[in-house]
Design a protein around this motif. Structure first.
Motif, PDB file in Angstrom:
ATOM      1  N   MET A   1       4.086 -17.768  16.086  1.00 43.20           N
ATOM      2  CA  MET A   1       3.966 -16.265  16.600  1.00 43.20           C
ATOM      3  C   MET A   1       3.795 -15.343  15.090  1.00 43.20           C
ATOM      4  SD  MET A   1       3.695 -14.398  19.013  1.00 43.20           S
ATOM      5  CE  MET A   1       4.105 -12.652  19.482  1.00 43.20           C
ATOM      6  N   ARG A   2       4.827 -15.633  14.377  1.00 40.78           N
ATOM      7  CA  ARG A   2       4.858 -14.965  13.095  1.00 40.78           C
ATOM      8  C   ARG A   2       3.603 -15.059  12.215  1.00 40.78           C
ATOM      9  NH1 ARG A   2       9.558 -15.028   8.751  1.00 40.78           N
ATOM     10  NH2 ARG A   2       8.534 -13.266   7.107  1.00 40.78           N
ATOM     11  N   THR A   3       3.195 -16.097  12.159  1.00 40.94           N
ATOM     12  CA  THR A   3       1.774 -16.367  11.681  1.00 40.94           C
ATOM     13  C   THR A   3       0.639 -15.787  12.025  1.00 40.94           C
ATOM     14  OG1 THR A   3       2.763 -18.462  10.750  1.00 40.94           O
ATOM     15  CG2 THR A   3       0.296 -18.192  10.633  1.00 40.94           C
ATOM     16  N   THR A   4       0.491 -15.872  13.501  1.00 44.33           N
ATOM     17  CA  THR A   4      -0.359 -15.157  14.206  1.00 44.33           C
ATOM     18  C   THR A   4      -0.399 -13.711  13.918  1.00 44.33           C
ATOM     19  OG1 THR A   4      -0.277 -16.673  15.971  1.00 44.33           O
ATOM     20  CG2 THR A   4      -1.464 -14.748  16.427  1.00 44.33           C
ATOM     21  N   PHE A   5       0.911 -12.952  13.982  1.00 41.71           N
ATOM     22  CA  PHE A   5       1.099 -11.572  13.664  1.00 41.71           C
ATOM     23  C   PHE A   5       0.422 -11.327  12.110  1.00 41.71           C
ATOM     24  CE2 PHE A   5       3.543  -7.980  11.953  1.00 41.71           C
ATOM     25  CZ  PHE A   5       2.944  -7.273  12.716  1.00 41.71           C
ATOM     26  N   LEU A   6       1.117 -12.107  11.353  1.00 40.70           N
ATOM     27  CA  LEU A   6       0.470 -11.778   9.955  1.00 40.70           C
ATOM     28  C   LEU A   6      -1.207 -11.975   9.704  1.00 40.70           C
ATOM     29  CD1 LEU A   6       3.365 -13.633   7.928  1.00 40.70           C
ATOM     30  CD2 LEU A   6       2.944 -11.088   8.163  1.00 40.70           C
ATOM     31  N   ASP A   7      -1.520 -12.967  10.268  1.00 37.10           N
ATOM     32  CA  ASP A   7      -3.072 -13.014  10.196  1.00 37.10           C
ATOM     33  C   ASP A   7      -3.621 -11.937  11.007  1.00 37.10           C
ATOM     34  OD1 ASP A   7      -2.679 -15.546   9.120  1.00 37.10           O
ATOM     35  OD2 ASP A   7      -2.949 -16.774  10.850  1.00 37.10           O
ATOM     36  N   TRP A   8      -3.134 -11.422  12.037  1.00 33.29           N
ATOM     37  CA  TRP A   8      -3.854 -10.117  12.675  1.00 33.29           C
ATOM     38  C   TRP A   8      -3.576  -8.799  11.839  1.00 33.29           C
ATOM     39  CZ3 TRP A   8      -1.490  -5.787  14.159  1.00 33.29           C
ATOM     40  CH2 TRP A   8      -2.155  -4.807  15.072  1.00 33.29           C
ATOM     41  N   TYR A   9      -2.482  -8.896  11.171  1.00 38.68           N
ATOM     42  CA  TYR A   9      -2.149  -7.762  10.180  1.00 38.68           C
ATOM     43  C   TYR A   9      -3.050  -7.590   8.981  1.00 38.68           C
ATOM     44  CZ  TYR A   9       0.568  -4.375   7.760  1.00 38.68           C
ATOM     45  OH  TYR A   9       1.031  -3.188   7.249  1.00 38.68           O
ATOM     46  N   GLN A  10      -3.314  -8.798   8.306  1.00 37.32           N
ATOM     47  CA  GLN A  10      -4.147  -9.004   7.270  1.00 37.32           C
ATOM     48  C   GLN A  10      -5.516  -8.630   7.544  1.00 37.32           C
ATOM     49  OE1 GLN A  10      -3.472 -12.661   5.473  1.00 37.32           O
ATOM     50  NE2 GLN A  10      -1.264 -12.173   4.716  1.00 37.32           N
ATOM     51  N   ARG A  11      -6.249  -9.150   8.605  1.00 36.18           N
ATOM     52  CA  ARG A  11      -7.460  -8.989   9.158  1.00 36.18           C
ATOM     53  C   ARG A  11      -7.714  -7.440   9.395  1.00 36.18           C
ATOM     54  NH1 ARG A  11     -10.521 -13.062  11.552  1.00 36.18           N
ATOM     55  NH2 ARG A  11      -9.607 -15.058  11.245  1.00 36.18           N
ATOM     56  N   MET A  12      -6.769  -6.723  10.208  1.00 33.22           N
ATOM     57  CA  MET A  12      -6.747  -5.222  10.325  1.00 33.22           C
ATOM     58  C   MET A  12      -6.805  -4.567   8.891  1.00 33.22           C
ATOM     59  SD  MET A  12      -7.101  -4.978  13.457  1.00 33.22           S
ATOM     60  CE  MET A  12      -7.193  -3.276  13.777  1.00 33.22           C
ATOM     61  N   GLY A  13      -6.008  -5.023   8.036  1.00 36.18           N
ATOM     62  CA  GLY A  13      -5.940  -4.460   6.861  1.00 36.18           C
ATOM     63  C   GLY A  13      -7.313  -4.556   5.999  1.00 36.18           C
ATOM     64  N   ARG A  14      -7.867  -5.737   5.871  1.00 38.24           N
ATOM     65  CA  ARG A  14      -9.144  -5.914   5.419  1.00 38.24           C
ATOM     66  C   ARG A  14     -10.297  -4.955   6.021  1.00 38.24           C
ATOM     67  NH1 ARG A  14      -7.409 -11.376   4.888  1.00 38.24           N
ATOM     68  NH2 ARG A  14      -8.265 -11.795   7.014  1.00 38.24           N
ATOM     69  N   LEU A  15     -10.055  -4.846   7.445  1.00 36.86           N
ATOM     70  CA  LEU A  15     -10.969  -4.235   8.282  1.00 36.86           C
ATOM     71  C   LEU A  15     -10.954  -2.851   7.673  1.00 36.86           C
ATOM     72  CD1 LEU A  15     -13.228  -3.801  10.265  1.00 36.86           C
ATOM     73  CD2 LEU A  15     -11.497  -3.760  11.930  1.00 36.86           C
ATOM     74  N   GLY A  16      -9.768  -2.100   7.829  1.00 42.70           N
ATOM     75  CA  GLY A  16      -9.621  -0.696   7.425  1.00 42.70           C
ATOM     76  C   GLY A  16     -10.236  -0.399   5.892  1.00 42.70           C
ATOM     77  N   LEU A  17      -9.793  -1.344   5.069  1.00 43.65           N
ATOM     78  CA  LEU A  17     -10.323  -1.079   3.687  1.00 43.65           C
ATOM     79  C   LEU A  17     -11.723  -1.298   3.551  1.00 43.65           C
ATOM     80  CD1 LEU A  17      -9.789  -0.910   0.819  1.00 43.65           C
ATOM     81  CD2 LEU A  17      -9.517  -3.308   0.663  1.00 43.65           C
TER      82      LEU A  17
END
Length: 232
Positions: A1-17
């Motif tokens: 669950m934590r890994t999935t959240f971190l992956d999602w968080y990183q994807r959103m960060g890369r998209l925002g950048l």
């Protein structure tokens, strides 16, 4: 669950950048063209880069697009699409000018019972034109055709694939509402966020996929796709 959240968080960060970088490039190349002649080519370049990103994601879903070379690619598309983008932008601007002029005439003239009917019709026309405007640019990045053919394709898309067109339009409308409620997002993401949303909707629905384009958008002709810029 934590890994999935971190992956999602990183994807959103890369998209925002990436959206921030694209917005800054759009501003820079708009100014480079003197605003008047630079806005539409910068918009075409923005959608062209997003098209490259969509193709990259389809072939390498686990590999995010790199920022390296983004500026060079944006400039290449800006120069290549300069004439075609300005012609498409001029056509859309003329349509909007006619609609606004008609609206002002209806509001100032006493047309009796016909006034509300015409005002309602112009409102519907405005919504439809807004949808055509949102769809025309991702189509322009995919098809090597003139302004008239692109507007015809956008019109056909609203009729042949109403759910897809409506989803793209509603998505852009929601983003504009978010911009209205949180104005600070405008200088951060600008046009890049709505452009990314419409591009994603059209690609995920299969409208812009090469295998589906003749069925979805061309009833009697084979579409001329732009030369692929990303190696398969």
């Amino acid at each position: 669950m934590r890994t999935t959240f971190l992956d999602w968080y990183q994807r959103m960060g890369r998209l925002g950048l990436r959206l921030l970088c694209l917005h800054l490039l759009w501003l820079a190349w708009t100014l480079r063209g003197g605003i008047l002649l630079g806005t539409f080519p910068a918009t075409a370049a923005l959608y062209g880069v997003l098209r490259d990103d969509a193709r990259h994601a389809a072939r390498h879903p686990e590999e995010p697009p790199a920022l390296t070379g983004l500026r060079a690619r944006f400039g290449e598309l800006w120069r290549r699409e300069f004439g075609a983008a300005n012609r498409l932008g001029a056509a859309l601007a003329c349509c909007w000018a006619i609609l606004v002029l008609d609206r002002q005439v209806v509001e100032r003239l006493d047309l009796g019972a016909l006034g509300p009917v015409m005002a309602g019709g112009l409102t519907v026309a405005g919504v439809w034109l807004g949808l055509l405007t949102a769809l025309a640019w991702p189509l322009q990045s995919h098809f090597d055709e003139g302004a008239r053919a692109l507007l015809r394709r956008a019109l056909i898309l609203t009729v042949a694939r109403p759910a897809t067109a409506a989803l793209a339009g509603v998505g852009v409308g929601v983003l504009l509402c978010v911009y209205y409620l949180v104005p600070g997002l405008v200088p951060v993401f600008g046009l890049a966020a709505p452009a990314a949303l419409t591009t994603a909707v059209l690609w995920r629905s299969g409208v812009l996929a090469a295998r589906d384009a003749p069925v979805a958008l061309a009833a009697a002709e084979t579409p001329r796709l732009r030369r692929q810029a990303v190696s398969d």
